[in-house]
Write an enzyme that holds these catalytic residues in place. Structure first.
Site, PDB file in Angstrom:
ATOM      1  N   HIS A  72      46.130  26.087  38.890  1.00 41.61           N
ATOM      2  CA  HIS A  72      47.171  27.142  38.926  1.00 41.61           C
ATOM      3  C   HIS A  72      48.120  27.085  40.325  1.00 41.61           C
ATOM      4  CE1 HIS A  72      45.725  30.084  36.104  1.00 41.61           C
ATOM      5  NE2 HIS A  72      45.692  28.952  35.403  1.00 41.61           N
ATOM      6  N   TYR A 201      47.548  40.223  38.266  1.00 40.71           N
ATOM      7  CA  TYR A 201      47.056  41.404  39.088  1.00 40.71           C
ATOM      8  C   TYR A 201      47.956  42.412  38.852  1.00 40.71           C
ATOM      9  CZ  TYR A 201      43.937  37.823  41.398  1.00 40.71           C
ATOM     10  OH  TYR A 201      42.885  36.989  41.898  1.00 40.71           O
ATOM     11  N   PRO A 293      35.340  41.427  44.318  1.00 45.92           N
ATOM     12  CA  PRO A 293      36.147  40.284  43.546  1.00 45.92           C
ATOM     13  C   PRO A 293      37.600  40.125  43.542  1.00 45.92           C
ATOM     14  CG  PRO A 293      35.313  41.569  42.082  1.00 45.92           C
ATOM     15  CD  PRO A 293      34.840  42.283  43.314  1.00 45.92           C
ATOM     16  N   LYS A 297      37.026  35.568  46.554  1.00 41.46           N
ATOM     17  CA  LYS A 297      36.443  34.745  47.745  1.00 41.46           C
ATOM     18  C   LYS A 297      34.964  34.224  47.750  1.00 41.46           C
ATOM     19  CE  LYS A 297      40.511  34.167  49.647  1.00 41.46           C
ATOM     20  NZ  LYS A 297      40.811  32.825  49.268  1.00 41.46           N
ATOM     21  N   TYR A 385      44.894  33.251  49.917  1.00 41.06           N
ATOM     22  CA  TYR A 385      44.493  33.234  48.527  1.00 41.06           C
ATOM     23  C   TYR A 385      44.109  31.750  48.096  1.00 41.06           C
ATOM     24  CZ  TYR A 385      44.140  34.332  43.314  1.00 41.06           C
ATOM     25  OH  TYR A 385      43.548  34.503  42.169  1.00 41.06           O
TER      26      TYR A 385
END
Length: 394
Positions: A72, A201, A293, A297, A385
């Site tokens: 991704h 998200y 979550p 990480k 990220y």
């Protein structure tokens, strides 16, 4: 029984450490309290940072990941009826993430360990670690109905938040930091092709939602729920209806539905224990730290921990140089606290706090608008990220 490194826990941290040490000629024994079937079927997060992908490839555990994993380049933040893509690869010089379930990482590492013939004992329940502050630590465990003792040069506790390793450190020698969030995640696995090419998200007044995936045929989705939620109170139709509401966007995007094969509730908390070393006992992964979550990480921090540990133990056992072991805790904790902050940032940015007032909600919306409008803010999110290179000074 004696070994160079006794590893408690056959999760990704313990198994990967054993693999890295084996490739350097360092002997280890891995002790796991659960069965192989249980270990290989635990559902966990599945977002691998670039550095994690590189480590798995380098140690020979990346073949199936590269074949089946989903690369991704970005994520979507969805709020106010609109989606906003964060192009992580463009913002970080080409760094990206891989969607490949932790379950599959564990299966790959278990298979490699068994194929090599190195010691991996399932259903070996550790009762205590003695002598961690001496030159001769010992691990006491029960296996096949009998009590055993494993002598080692070093012991690594990779046995999770509730494991025995951290408890072997005297209370006065460890400091803990913890935060519990006023919400949890209801997570589902569904036999339906993902409705998105990249993770979504979503921030909504009814609560956070996340659309992820396991494979091109299996979707993984989450809903923010109260911490005392019983998953049995959420039948399939209620879950899909709520996901529809929270992912709603102007346009023709549609959430595809399918049979739900697994559902569970995950509490949201942050936790760090310091230091990560007591004598010849070293902590790694969830035994040392927990992150919510939202930032993806947890697994990646475990990989970073054991990558450092493998280098330090190889230097100590192979070359008599224990300087890296001396700096392990401080070095690892810098990355841990960076990840803790990023996970806190993502959690508070996207979730609805039941205690928030209108002022706090307006601040949250302003922050979301800023992240998607500012190249600098989007870059900061993206580089955290995808993860900082292993070895980078944070």
């Amino acid at each position: 029984m004696r070994t160079s490194v006794a590893i408690i826990g056959a999760g990704p941290a313990g198994l990967l450490l054993a693999r890295l040490l084996q490739r350097q000629g360092i002997e280890s024994v891995v002790l796991e309290s659960r069965s192989r079937e249980h270990v290989e079927h635990r559902q966990r997060a599945g977002i691998l940072e670039q550095g994690t992908v590189d480590v798995l490839r380098d140690c020979g555990a990346g073949e199936r990941m590269d074949r089946e994993g989903l690369v991704h380049d970005g994520i979507e933040l969805r709020f106010g009826g609109a989606g906003h893509r964060i192009d992580m690869a463009a913002l970080t010089g080409g760094r990206r993430v891989m969607v490949y379930a932790q379950t599959e990482v564990v299966r790959d590492l278990v298979a490699l360990r068994i194929e090599s013939g190195a010691a991996l004992l399932f259903e070996a329940e550790v009762s205590e670690v003695r002598g961690a502050d001496t030159d001769h630590p010992r691990v006491h465990y029960r296996h096949d109905g009998a009590e055993h003792v494993l002598d080692a040069d070093y012991v690594v506790g990779a046995d999770g938040f509730h494991g025995v390793a951290r408890k072997a450190i005297p209370a006065e020698r460890v400091r803990t930091y913890e935060r519990t969030y006023p919400f949890a995640w209801l997570g589902i696995l569904a036999d339906v092709a993902p409705s998105t090419d990249e993770l979504i998200y979503a921030s909504h007044e009814r609560g956070f939602a996340l659309h992820s995936m396991r494979t091109p045929q299996v979707s993984r989705l989450y809903l923010q729920v109260p911490p005392d939620t019983d998953a049995r109170d959420w039948p399939d139709e209620r879950i899909w209806d709520e996901l529809d509401l929270r992912f709603a966007v102007d346009g023709d995007w549609r959430l595809e539905r399918g049979p739900i094969t697994d559902r569970s509730v995950t509490p949201m908390r942050s936790f760090v224990a310091e230091p990560l070393r007591y004598g010849r006992l070293l902590l790694a992964g969830d035994a040392a730290h927990i992150v919510p979550p939202t930032g993806a990480k947890g697994l990646n921090l475990a990989v970073a921990d054991v990558t450092l540990l493998a280098q330090a133990l190889t230097a100590a056992l192979g070359h008599g140089d224990d300087s890296q072991l001396g700096s392990y805790s401080d070095t690892a904790l810098r990355r841990v606290w960076r990840a803790e902050h990023f996970s806190y940032f993502m959690t508070t940015l996207l979730h609805s706090d039941p205690a928030s007032d209108d002022f706090a909600r307006r601040l949250q919306r302003s922050h979301l608008d800023h992240v998607v409008a500012s190249a600098a803010a989007a870059t900061s999110l993206a580089e955290n990220y995808v993860g900082f290179p292993l070895g980078a000074r944070l």
